[in-house]
Structures are given as structure tokens and as C-alpha cells.
Design an enzyme around this catalytic site. Structure first.
Site, PDB file in Angstrom:
ATOM      1  N   GLY A 189      51.132  48.910  27.377  1.00  0.00           N
ATOM      2  CA  GLY A 189      51.470  49.252  26.000  1.00  0.00           C
ATOM      3  C   GLY A 189      52.724  50.065  25.835  1.00  0.00           C
ATOM      4  O   GLY A 189      52.862  50.797  24.850  1.00  0.00           O
ATOM      5  N   PRO A 193      52.172  50.550  34.650  1.00  0.00           N
ATOM      6  CA  PRO A 193      52.018  49.146  35.065  1.00  0.00           C
ATOM      7  C   PRO A 193      52.266  48.193  33.909  1.00  0.00           C
ATOM      8  O   PRO A 193      52.254  48.587  32.737  1.00  0.00           O
ATOM      9  CB  PRO A 193      50.551  49.087  35.544  1.00  0.00           C
ATOM     10  CG  PRO A 193      50.148  50.498  35.766  1.00  0.00           C
ATOM     11  CD  PRO A 193      50.939  51.323  34.812  1.00  0.00           C
ATOM     12  N   GLU A 247      30.846  32.501  51.108  1.00  0.00           N
ATOM     13  CA  GLU A 247      30.606  33.381  49.965  1.00  0.00           C
ATOM     14  C   GLU A 247      29.343  34.202  50.148  1.00  0.00           C
ATOM     15  O   GLU A 247      29.274  35.371  49.744  1.00  0.00           O
ATOM     16  CB  GLU A 247      30.532  32.562  48.672  1.00  0.00           C
ATOM     17  CG  GLU A 247      31.808  31.805  48.335  1.00  0.00           C
ATOM     18  CD  GLU A 247      33.008  32.730  48.182  1.00  0.00           C
ATOM     19  OE1 GLU A 247      32.822  33.902  47.786  1.00  0.00           O
ATOM     20  OE2 GLU A 247      34.135  32.292  48.474  1.00  0.00           O
ATOM     21  N   HIS A 288      30.159  37.293  52.165  1.00  0.00           N
ATOM     22  CA  HIS A 288      30.738  38.395  51.374  1.00  0.00           C
ATOM     23  C   HIS A 288      29.639  39.172  50.648  1.00  0.00           C
ATOM     24  O   HIS A 288      29.624  40.408  50.652  1.00  0.00           O
ATOM     25  CB  HIS A 288      31.731  37.830  50.347  1.00  0.00           C
ATOM     26  CG  HIS A 288      33.033  37.387  50.937  1.00  0.00           C
ATOM     27  ND1 HIS A 288      33.854  38.218  51.649  1.00  0.00           N
ATOM     28  CD2 HIS A 288      33.650  36.173  50.909  1.00  0.00           C
ATOM     29  CE1 HIS A 288      34.928  37.553  52.038  1.00  0.00           C
ATOM     30  NE2 HIS A 288      34.829  36.306  51.608  1.00  0.00           N
ATOM     31  N   GLY A 346      51.747  45.670  30.935  1.00  0.00           N
ATOM     32  CA  GLY A 346      50.675  45.450  29.975  1.00  0.00           C
ATOM     33  C   GLY A 346      49.965  46.682  29.490  1.00  0.00           C
ATOM     34  O   GLY A 346      48.943  46.577  28.803  1.00  0.00           O
TER      35      GLY A 346
END
Length: 647
Positions: free
Chosen positions: A243, A239, A462, A465, A241
Site C-alpha cells: 500500500g 514489500p 504429499e 509432507h 503490495g
């Protein structure tokens, strides 16, 4: 004693600077124009009336010259040039004395009218005192040269392009005649900005596997004596990022060899054949400085699989570049000491010919760092920061699941910026937490205007959730919930997900239920729903389709997967399933979401009082942490009554 000769200030074969030559030509042309005009700085224009009353009647005019039947030049007698009224006459720029003329001029409409007026003005004078009139035709060279100016401009522009591009860009491969040269950035052996493995945290397995390249580049005889052949190409897949580029630089830094780095998009140009020519030039330069490393980032730009979708194109520059890369990988042997490293985020779309043994022999998969690796990455990026004593890398790593190495570097930098903005002397824990919140949810927008009715609806959403997540067995624990707008979101909840390699059907189903908790809470409290659940519905729909199409977790389409690991279906014009199957997939997805929504509604109805209490507290405080939520909902535990509701 004989000393060394002083260095020459100019090389013997150095070409003259034509840039200054143009300036000299222009100056000479200006001086010639002054000389041709007699060195005069300007002639004063007068009218016929002024000429008649001030000069002609006093008999101070020496002669008149009619130029091109349009302009009459007036010459004053020399004995009158010292008079005060002629002190402002044009002077010769070389001698500084009054010029010999002309001194004035006026324009006429026709020669006949001018003669009649002149005869009338001199009618009272003897014929011998009449001013003599001469006629002259002049050619305006400026007018004749105007049509040549475009040609001069084109010639000058062509010379500038040829000389300027060749001199300033010959080392960059950017000249108009150097399109075929590689644009690879070269890091010479022993460079100052060298990256080594110690600068890369985590990726221990990948570093161990790729360290063989370093050993070969340092001591190739050790491998050759045993008859071993080092892989020609190494493909880094992972993926964004994680390195990949840093790992390639570390190989070059550890081996201390020249490193050629470029992106796959730099091979693609508007001119046919340039990509293949640059590929040849790249390998030629690498062989000349062997042992060396070639690193091609985003190789999927030119290495994408060739298929039927490309057959509609008469000529594909990327395909020609790929063919040249395949030929170069086969063309040079292992004795040249050139190793090719390539990185991509889409290893599934690469051409099979590129991945076969003998080309990219070794594939190294880089994953997102786990908890232990994130701790190490935080320590690496904290080395240059001035930290407060309360910083705990282990806590920060636990608060950033799913973050890549680039994300963690961004967190450290953002925390330092926040601390500097608050004029602190050290970066503390609060700064890091705010940095994580900002990267996950975006910048706080407390100035956004929200009506009391909207604020109440957001609080209910919220709270829905959080309540659903709190009473589900496989849901993630809640760390914090906020109704302060961040980015495009009007509210957000932060969870602490566990790191699993395998996810069960119940866990996926619970995640869908949590995503539907906001809309279900609005329906229960307000008896209607709103557009506030757009992001939730997008995530829930993708999860449901993944369950049916990829993982085979539906009742109707059992043990079937339409996931394509090769990426060829993306280039195909046909779907991997029939229209009848597509209808079944849609029905299964709708059934999963309906079952999850019914289950979510039942949970919220059973805890409606706690839901409203949590929403009221959230509306008043705007931010609730785990401790505040536990006071209202109690300790999170497995809720047995809902275990029978799984489909």
C-alpha cells in the site's frame, strides 16, 4: 439591450490547416493533368492490320502523328465521327462530345518500316489522297519527376512530425522537441477519484506518522509559528503490495493538494541529460502549484547507491539524475510547501546521500499486514461485493497469512469471478476458499494426464509432507492436502503458519524436515527418489544457507552473519568471505540438510503404516481436509521422543 458577442469560430492568430491544403494541391494537379491531355478519358489501342483494313482503306483517316518514333496516333475525319462504329470513341469530359483526337493509336518498331507499309497500303490511291504524316517529340513529365518523389516524401514527413507532434503531444511532454519535460501524471486539487485514509485498511501506525504531512499542507502557519520545519522527503519502504502508492495518494487526497505521480524509470532515457532535465522540470511544476506533493515510485531505479561497480561506465544517466534530485532536495526550502514522497521495495540499496537528514528525513517501513489488519483489508475490499450470509472475514484472514493488501484485493476479485462463472447470485465462502487455493497453488489442471504409477508416487510424496509435519513440535498445522495438479505443481499441502516476529533454530530445522518429507517418503516406500522434489529442495537449500550465512545458526561458523543490509555486496565483484569460509558454509549447509533428512526418515519409518494409509486415502479422494487427516494420524500433539534428535 446589448448582448455578448458570439464566440469566434476561429481564432485570429490560428494557423491554417495545412492538412487540407495538401488535398487541394493534389486535386488541382489532377485537373491540370486532365486539361493538359485534352480532357480525354482514354484512347483505344489497335494493331496495324486493324488500322489498314478498317480505317485506311475506307479513307476515313484525317492524319497520322508519329510520337517519339514509337507510337502512331490516328485522327478520324470529323464527318465520320457520327458513324455507329465510332460511338465508343473517347469523349471530352468537359463538353461530352467526341474529342478531336487522337482517337486510336498503335506502336511501331521503326519509322522506315512504318513508311514502307504505309506506302504499300496506299499504292492504289492517288497521291493527293494519301494520309498526311506528322512527327512530334513529347516529354513525359511523370518520368522526369519520379526521382523527385523521395525528396517530396521526406519534406512531407518532416512537416508532419513538426506540426503533428507539436500540436497533439505538446501537453504530454512527448514531442520530439520536448524530451526534457516531465512525464508526471498530475491529479489536480479537488479531483473526482480522490483517495483518503478511510480507503486504506491497516497501516495504522504508518497513517498516524504520515498524517503530520496532511496537517502541514492544510495549515502550514501552525507549524511555522512554532519554528518547526516539516520534513522535505518521506521514504516509504516495504514489500510489494503493502500500500505504498495508496498511502501517498491518500496524503494528497486528505490534504486536497495537487499530486504529481511518476515512476523512477521515466527519468531514464537513451539521450544523455534527459533524466536530470525532467527532474528539474518536475520540481519547477510542483513549485508553481505549491503546496503540492511529488510522488516518485520505485525510486531505487535512479537512487541506487553509487559504488565501484559503476566506475566502469563512462557516463551513467541514472547517476546524473540522482545528482539532480539531491540538488533539488537541497535547493528548495520548506517554505515552498512541496513535499516529496518516494516508495521502494529495496530500501537497502539506496544511496546514503539520499537518506541523510535534510533530504529524505523520515523513513516509514510498511510490513505485511497481521491478522487484525487483514480482517480490516478484507472488509474494505468486500464493500462492493454482493456477499452471502456465511462470509466471515476473520476466517478468511486466518486462511491468508503472509498476504499483502494487493493479494487480498486479488482474492476478493477472483472470488467474485468464480461466483459469476458458477452463475451464483452472491459470493459465498466456497468461492473465497477456491480463490485462495487458486492464488496460492494456481489453476487446477484435472485434464493433465498422469499414469497410475505417477499418481501413487505423488500420493506418497504429499503424504510424507503431511505425516512429518503432523508429528513435529514446531511445524505448522495442515489444513488441506491435494494431489490435483495446480500450475506447475503435481500436488500441494496447505498449512496455517503462526505469525512470529522471531524464529528459533528448532523452528527452522523443523521447517527443513517438513520440506524433505516428500523425498524421504519416496525413498522409504519405493527405495528410490524422483524429480518430484525440485521445489522442495530449492526451498530447503535457501533456508539452510540463510541459517548459516545470515542468522549465524551453525556449529562451525558461530555467531557470524554475512547478510548485507546496505546491498553493496550485490554491486561488488568480491564476496564478503574467503574461499576457505565458502567451503565451510557449504559443508555446514550439507550437514544441516543431512541431519534433517535422517530425522525425517526416522519419523516416517516409525509411522510407516499411517503414511501408507494416508497415501491410499489421498489417492482415492484426491483431496483430504484436516478432519480426514485427524482420523488417520490422530490429534496433532508435541512428540517428545524426537526432541532429543535436534542437532
Amino acid at each position: 439591450m446589448t448582448g455578448k458577442k458570439p464566440p469566434l469560430t476561429k481564432k485570429r492568430n490560428q494557423k491554417p490547416d495545412l492538412g487540407r491544403g495538401w488535398i487541394y494541391v493534389i486535386l488541382l494537379f489532377i485537373l491540370f493533368s486532365f486539361w493538359y491531355s485534352g480532357g480525354q478519358t482514354g484512347i483505344q489501342e489497335i494493331t496495324w492490320k486493324q488500322f489498314e483494313e478498317n480505317y485506311l482503306k475506307d479513307q476515313e483517316v484525317d492524319q497520322l502523328v508519329v510520337v517519339n518514333k514509337q507510337r502512331v496516333e490516328v485522327y478520324i475525319k470529323k464527318e465520320h465521327l457520327d458513324d455507329p462504329q465510332y460511338q465508343n470513341l473517347p469523349e471530352n469530359i468537359f463538353t461530352g462530345t467526341p474529342s478531336e483526337g487522337p482517337h486510336f493509336f498503335f506502336t511501331i518498331g521503326s519509322v522506315e518500316v512504318f513508311h514502307d507499309q504505309l506506302e504499300k497500303a496506299q499504292a492504289d490511291l492517288p497521291h493527293s489522297d494519301h494520309v498526311p504524316v506528322k512527327y512530334r517529340q513529347e516529354t513525359n513529365w511523370w518520368t522526369n519527376l519520379i526521382w523527385l518523389l523521395p525528396f517530396f516524401f521526406l519534406i512531407f514527413l518532416w512537416i508532419f512530425i513538426i506540426r503533428g507532434s507539436a500540436s497533439r503531444m505538446k501537453n504530454m511532454g512527448s514531442s520530439v522537441f520536448n524530451f526534457s519535460q516531465s512525464k508526471a501524471r498530475e491529479m489536480e486539487k479537488g479531483g473526482k477519484n480522490k483517495v483518503v485514509f478511510d480507503d486504506i485498511a491497516g497501516l495504522e501506525e504508518a497513517k498516524e506518522e504520515i498524517y503530520e504531512m496532511v496537517k502541514f499542507l492544510k495549515s502550514p502557519e501552525k507549524f511555522r509559528n512554532l519554528g518547526a520545519k516539516i520534513p522535505k522527503g518521506v521514504l516509504l519502504v516495504g514489500p510489494p503490495g503493502t500500500g505504498k502508492t495508496m498511502l501517498a495518494k491518500a496524503v494528497a487526497g486528505e490534504a486536497d493538494v495537487p499530486f504529481f505521480s511518476l515512476s523512477g524509470s521515466e527519468f531514464v532515457e537513451m539521450f544523455v541529460g534527459v533524466g536530470a532535465a525532467r527532474m528539474r522540470d518536475l520540481f519547477k511544476k510542483a513549485k508553481e502549484k505549491a503546496p503540492s506533493i511529488i510522488f516518485i515510485d520505485e525510486i531505487d531505479t535512479v537512487g541506487r547507491a553509487r559504488g565501484k561497480a559503476h566506475a566502469f561506465q563512462s557516463n551513467d544517466e541514472r547517476e546524473g539524475t540522482l545528482n539532480q534530485l539531491l540538488a533539488e532536495l537541497d535547493g528548495f526550502d520548506t517554505d515552498t510547501g512541496v513535499i516529496v514522497l518516494a516508495a521502494t521495495n529495496r530500501g537497502d540499496v539506496l544511496d546514503p546521500a539520499l537518506l541523510r537528514p535534510g533530504r529524505f528525513d523520515r523513513h516509514i517501513h510498511l510490513e505485511l499486514p497481521n491478522l487484525k489488519e487483514r480482517v480490516a483489508i478484507f472488509k474494505v475490499h468486500m464493500r462492493d461485493l454482493k456477499l452471502a450470509p456465511d462470509i466471515e472475514p476473520e476466517l478468511l484472514a486466518s486462511q491468508s497469512p503472509g498476504f499483502s493488501g494487493a493479494d487480498i484485493a486479488n482474492i476478493c476479485n477472483e472470488a467474485a469471478l468464480i461466483a459469476a462463472r458458477r452463475e451464483k447470485k452472491a459470493v459465498d465462502k466456497h468461492d473465497f476458499m477456491d480463490a485462495i487455493d487458486r492464488i496460492i497453488g494456481g489453476l487446477e489442471k484435472k485434464s493433465k494426464i498422469i499414469t497410475p504409477e505417477e499418481k501413487e508416487r505423488i500420493s506418497i510424496h504429499e503424504a510424507g509432507h503431511v505425516t512429518v509435519s503432523w508429528f513435529l513440535e514446531h511445524s505448522y498445522p495442515v489444513l488441506k492436502v491435494s494431489i490435483i495438479p495446480r500450475g506447475k505443481s503435481l500436488g500441494a499441502a496447505w498449512y496455517l503458519p503462526e505469525e512470529h516476529q522471531i524464529i528459533t533454530k528448532k523452528q527452522l530445522f523443523d521447517a527443513i524436515c517438513v520440506g524433505l518429507g516428500g523425498r524421504a517418503a519416496e525413498k522409504i516406500i519405493f527405495d528410490e527418489v524422483s524429480t518430484n522434489a525440485l521445489d522442495d529442495l530449492e526451498k530447503v537449500t535457501k533456508q539452510a544457507y540463510a541459517m548459516v550465512m545470515n542468522y549465524g545458526l551453525s556449529d562451525e561458523l558461530r555467531n557470524l552473519s554475512y547478510y548485507d543490509s546496505t546491498g553493496r555486496y550485490e554491486q561488488s565483484l568480491q564476496k564478503p568471505f574467503s574461499e576457505n569460509t565458502a567451503e565451510k558454509i557449504d559443508k555446514e549447509v550439507q550437514q544441516i540438510i543431512d541431519d534433517a533428512f535422517d530425522r525425517t526418515e526416522r519419523i516416517l519409518q516409525d509411522h510407516q503404516d499411517q503414511l501408507q494409509q494416508l497415501a491410499k486415502s489421498l489417492k482415492d479422494k484426491e483431496i483430504l481436509h484436516k478432519e480426514d487427516i485427524e482420523k488417520i494420524l490422530g490429534k496433532k500433539k508435541v512428540n517428545k521422543p524426537y526432541s532429543s534428535l535436534f542437532p
